[in-house]
Design a protein around this motif. Structure first.
Motif, short mmCIF file in Angstrom:
data_model
loop_
_atom_site.label_atom_id
_atom_site.label_comp_id
_atom_site.label_asym_id
_atom_site.label_seq_id
_atom_site.Cartn_x
_atom_site.Cartn_y
_atom_site.Cartn_z
N THR A 107 1.24 4.20 -3.15
CA THR A 107 1.05 5.64 -2.93
C THR A 107 2.33 6.41 -3.22
O THR A 107 2.32 7.49 -3.82
CB THR A 107 0.60 5.90 -1.48
OG1 THR A 107 -0.56 5.11 -1.20
CG2 THR A 107 0.30 7.37 -1.27
N ARG B 239 0.83 -1.20 0.00
CA ARG B 239 0.00 0.00 0.00
C ARG B 239 0.88 1.26 0.00
O ARG B 239 0.64 2.20 -0.77
CB ARG B 239 -0.92 0.00 1.21
CG ARG B 239 -1.85 1.20 1.28
CD ARG B 239 -2.79 1.09 2.46
NE ARG B 239 -3.65 2.27 2.56
CZ ARG B 239 -4.55 2.47 3.51
NH1 ARG B 239 -4.73 1.53 4.45
NH2 ARG B 239 -5.29 3.55 3.53
N ASN B 240 1.87 1.30 0.88
CA ASN B 240 2.78 2.45 0.91
C ASN B 240 3.54 2.59 -0.40
O ASN B 240 3.77 3.71 -0.87
CB ASN B 240 3.78 2.32 2.06
CG ASN B 240 3.17 2.67 3.40
OD1 ASN B 240 2.15 3.34 3.48
ND2 ASN B 240 3.80 2.20 4.47
N LYS C 62 2.98 7.22 -6.88
CA LYS C 62 2.25 8.39 -7.38
C LYS C 62 3.01 9.67 -7.07
O LYS C 62 3.11 10.58 -7.90
CB LYS C 62 0.85 8.45 -6.76
CG LYS C 62 -0.08 7.33 -7.16
CD LYS C 62 -1.45 7.56 -6.52
CE LYS C 62 -2.42 6.44 -6.81
NZ LYS C 62 -3.76 6.70 -6.21
#
Length: 810
Positions: free
Chosen positions: A153, A149-150, A156
């Motif tokens: 993100t 998940r990290n 991006k």
């Protein structure tokens, strides 16, 4: 996988697909592992993935419209546009197929390093790390990222960093179309340097462009602090060719303040997974890596440079980032790219030198960058949000800079910072802009105010100085391209190791005089007996000494190593050309002025004729100190490998005294004739010329010291304003010089001159060449002028130098 390439699948030919950083990492991971260069594994998210992401979120046309009519001089508008573009990218949707490939590659990396490995997530632009432009630092890096998940993100945020204000401005200034540049992402296993050390390496000297050294910087913790200039790192220079021959040629070591180190903290995104903490004072006073680490890193660097030079078909100096793993002690390379400033400078035929015509009050000082001088009004800016206050031609004074400052830095006449080393952001940009910078001053923003007239001088060696007021200075462009070789060897007088790399580019035949007193006075500043008898000193003197010897094993070793480093730097800069080192010749009053020196020195009414030169070396009061000197010089020849170093003995009063010094040198491991060691006598007392044949029984030749020879021949004192008659042109002095030259030539031995006279008086240069002197050692600013005169005299006499005797070009 469509959008992922593992390091093992990447080569340097893949720049258009994975960007410069990833192409280089893949090349090294694939090609250099068998050569013992360690690179942490990882993978690249390709430039096609970036384009796919932009198209998937419908951002292309909007980005193009916003950038189409942007005025870079309007820094406020630049900031607004960059912010709008970045926000659109960060809040976009990650396509499912791209996300799945990223997660799969991350889990595969976990099979090698363990579940949810800590990774660095960095940008790798398709136009970066080109030979004529470095995009380093233009986009963002995020460290200690864990979990899918990290990672998603963070990717991006890295995509969005292609449009930071600084990246937009840099591309525009270098003529790159914004829409032609895409962004790949590096995902690489972190090296646990947060509990060890890291830094930057250049495979040349960043100030002079000298190619035969590796320049290593190091600080505690993760490497971002060194790259960004947040800390003043330790610095080391290693000689390449002697390293390859199996020696341990660490030429210089400078301990940095290293106040902060970046370590891991709680897992989070956007860089909050690291933090800076203060370094303990005791650790600051130690070097952050061991000597063997320095040598290993230098070997890595030379291997990398050779690989890229072969691949590119030309010499390719490199800019390399490294990290040491605190868990297993291994050293890793985490990035490499071509160096883009000094590698394009022609230092051989042309030199532009800057000189102050007068000096003034020094307001602050730090490490010099650029070897130039500039003057202007001061502008103190403490926060990047106020950087737009800088006006054209002002001297920028700040704590540190980072890539956000780049849109305004081109306005500055010079840059002065509190923090940073020679590889920090401010230093790199100053070199690209061709302006002087002084970094690591420590107190610049405290002692300097706005609207002061300042002169910033980086033309005086390792230290740069900020002077009060606008001081006169001049520059001179030296052209050595049309100088003919000469039969007479033309050498340099050079005592300052900080000038050695730069001076090595001059068309000289070596160094005819390197004075140990300069090194002892400037690099050590402590009486050798005070170091030998440290335990018996008072507390105040001990504390003063402690400040100087940080990082060294003990006071005795400090003296040995600092002399060896100073001499080794000069010998390495000119290798394989000869370097003649004069043994210490301090007078008693000069030794007394060193820290702790007064109790060890006699009071003499006329120190010039007293306890100096050769008579010191075997005296009970100084013999142990001379032994340290000999150990240092042995280290230069044996540990560093510089057998081009010759020795010269000063102020030898009798042949018997000369014989005794030669024996003493041999007892201390410096035996004349062993491994080519030559020992000359400094011919500076009339008896040296009058009894030349007797002295030459014990020495390999003479080097004339014209200053003392003149004083002792004419009975004048150069330090007395009351006695001004007579100089080196007096017939009596010339007769003694001629006697010395004839005696040496008669015996087929070396004869040169290292005194000031030829630098000051062209007629003396003519006299010496006409009478067959073998070499003339000159001040650097006199070399080219006297080289022309020498060529004229030789030509008139029908003497020409064989082509192979021409002075080597670096």
């Amino acid at each position: 996988m469509q959008y992922i390439k593992r390091f093992s699948e990447i080569s340097y030919d893949d720049v258009a697909i994975v960007g410069g950083k990833n192409a280089s990492l893949g090349e090294m991971y694939r090609e250099l592992r068998d050569l013992d260069v360690l690179v942490p594994n990882g993978f690249a998210i390709t430039a096609d993935a970036f384009r796919y992401y932009i198209e998937h979120n419908g951002l292309f046309d909007e980005i193009k419209r916003l950038l189409s009519d942007l005025d870079l001089n309007d820094t406020h508008r630049l900031s607004d546009v960059g912010g709008i573009i970045r926000a659109g990218i960060v809040h976009g949707d990650m396509p499912t197929d791209l996300r799945d490939e990223i997660f799969a590659a991350y889990r595969e990396l976990g099979e090698e390093y363990g579940h949810n490995p800590d990774v660095a997530v960095r940008s790798s632009a398709t136009a970066e790390d080109l030979p004529d432009a470095s995009f380093a630092g233009q986009q963002e890096s995020y460290l200690n990222i864990r979990g899918t998940r990290n990672l998603s993100t963070t990717c991006k945020w890295v995509f969005s960093s292609l449009f930071t204000d600084r990246a937009i401005a840099y591309r525009a200034h270098h003529g790159f179309d914004h829409m032609d540049v895409a962004l790949s992402i590096t995902v690489q296993k972190m090296v646990r340097s947060d509990i060890s050390s890291s830094g930057v390496i250049f495979t040349l000297d960043t100030e002079s462009g000298f190619r035969d050294v590796v320049f290593v910087t190091s600080a505690y913790g993760l490497g971002e602090n060194v790259v960004q200039g947040t800390v003043n790192p330790d610095e080391f220079y290693v000689h390449k060719s002697k390293l390859e021959q199996g020696f341990a040629p660490i030429l210089q070591r400078h301990i940095g303040t290293k106040e902060l180190k970046m370590i891991y903290t709680a897992e989070n995104v956007r860089g909050n997974s690291t933090r800076n903490v203060e370094v303990k004072p005791s650790e600051r006073r130690e070097f952050s890596i061991e000597e063997e680490d320095v040598l290993t890193l230098a070997r890595y660097a030379t291997t990398i440079e050779k690989h890229y030079s072969r691949r590119n078909g030309h010499s390719t100096p490199m800019d390399i980032e490294w990290a040491k793993d605190g868990e297993n002690g291994q050293l890793f390379i985490v990035q490499a790219r071509p160096e883009t400033v000094q590698s394009r400078v022609d230092n051989v035929q042309f030199q532009e030198t800057f000189r102050l015509d007068e000096t003034g009050e020094v307001l602050t000082q730090g490490k010099s960058v650029g070897r130039r001088i500039a003057a202007g009004r001061s502008r103190v800016i403490l926060e990047a949000t106020h950087m737009h206050d800088l006006k054209e031609g002002e001297v920028l004074i700040t704590d540190i800079t980072d890539p956000d400052w780049e849109p305004v830095m081109k306005r500055a006449a010079a840059i002065v910072t509190n923090r940073g080393g020679r590889t920090c952001h401010a230093a790199i940009i100053a070199r690209e802009l061709g302006i002087p910078a002084i970094v690591g001053c420590g107190n610049a923003t405290e002692v300097l105010d706005d609207d002061l007239d300042l002169t910033v001088s980086c033309a005086e060696g390792d230290l740069g100085y900020v002077y009060d007021g606008i001081l006169p200075f001049h520059s001179e462009r030296l052209d050595a391209s049309d100088l003919a070789p000469t039969e007479t060897k033309l050498m340099l007088n050079l005592g300052n190791p900080e000038r050695a790399f730069e001076a090595s580019f001059m068309p000289s035949d070596g160094v005819g005089l390197a004075r140990l007193e300069f090194i002892i006075n400037n690099s050590i500043g402590i009486h050798p007996r005070a170091l030998l008898e440290y335990d018996s000193l008072d507390g105040g003197t001990q504390r003063e000494i402690d400040q100087s010897i940080s990082g060294y094993e003990n006071p005795r070793q400090f003296y040995i190593d600092r002399i060896a480093e100073g001499v080794g730097t000069i010998a390495g800069a000119f290798y394989p050309r000869p370097v003649v080192v004069r043994l210490s010749d301090f007078k008693s009053n000069e030794y007394a002025s060193l820290i702790g020196g007064a109790p060890y020195e006699p009071h003499e009414e006329n120190p010039m004729l007293g306890f100096r030169g050769a008579s010191r070396y075997f005296s009970p009061e100084f013999a142990e100190a001379f032994a340290l000197e000999c150990q240092a010089l042995r280290k230069v020849r044996e540990t560093m490998g510089f057998e081009n170093m010759k020795l010269m003995v000063p102020f030898v009063r009798t042949p018997a005294e000369g014989e005794r010094v030669i024996q003493l040198l041999a007892e201390n491991g410096l035996e004349r004739g062993v491994n080519g060691l030559e020992v000359y006598l400094m011919c500076e007392i009339p008896t040296n010329a009058l009894r030349a044949d007797d002295f030459l029984e014990h020495f390999d030749g003479f080097s004339i010291g014209s200053n003392d020879l003149t004083q002792l021949t004419l009975g004048v004192d150069r330090d007395s304003a009351a006695v001004t008659e007579g100089d080196e042109r007096d017939p009596a002095v010339l007769d003694l010089m001629e006697m010395a030259i004839k005696a040496c030539n008669r015996q087929g031995k070396y004869v040169g001159i290292c005194g000031q006279a030829p630098s000051d008086f062209p007629e003396i240069t003519r006299f010496l060449v006409e009478h067959g002197i073998g070499s003339i050692s000159l001040n650097p600013d006199s070399l080219l002028r006297m080289k022309k005169i020498t060529a004229e005299v030789e030509s008139a006499a029908g003497r020409t130098a064989p082509p192979e005797q021409a002075a080597p070009q670096k």
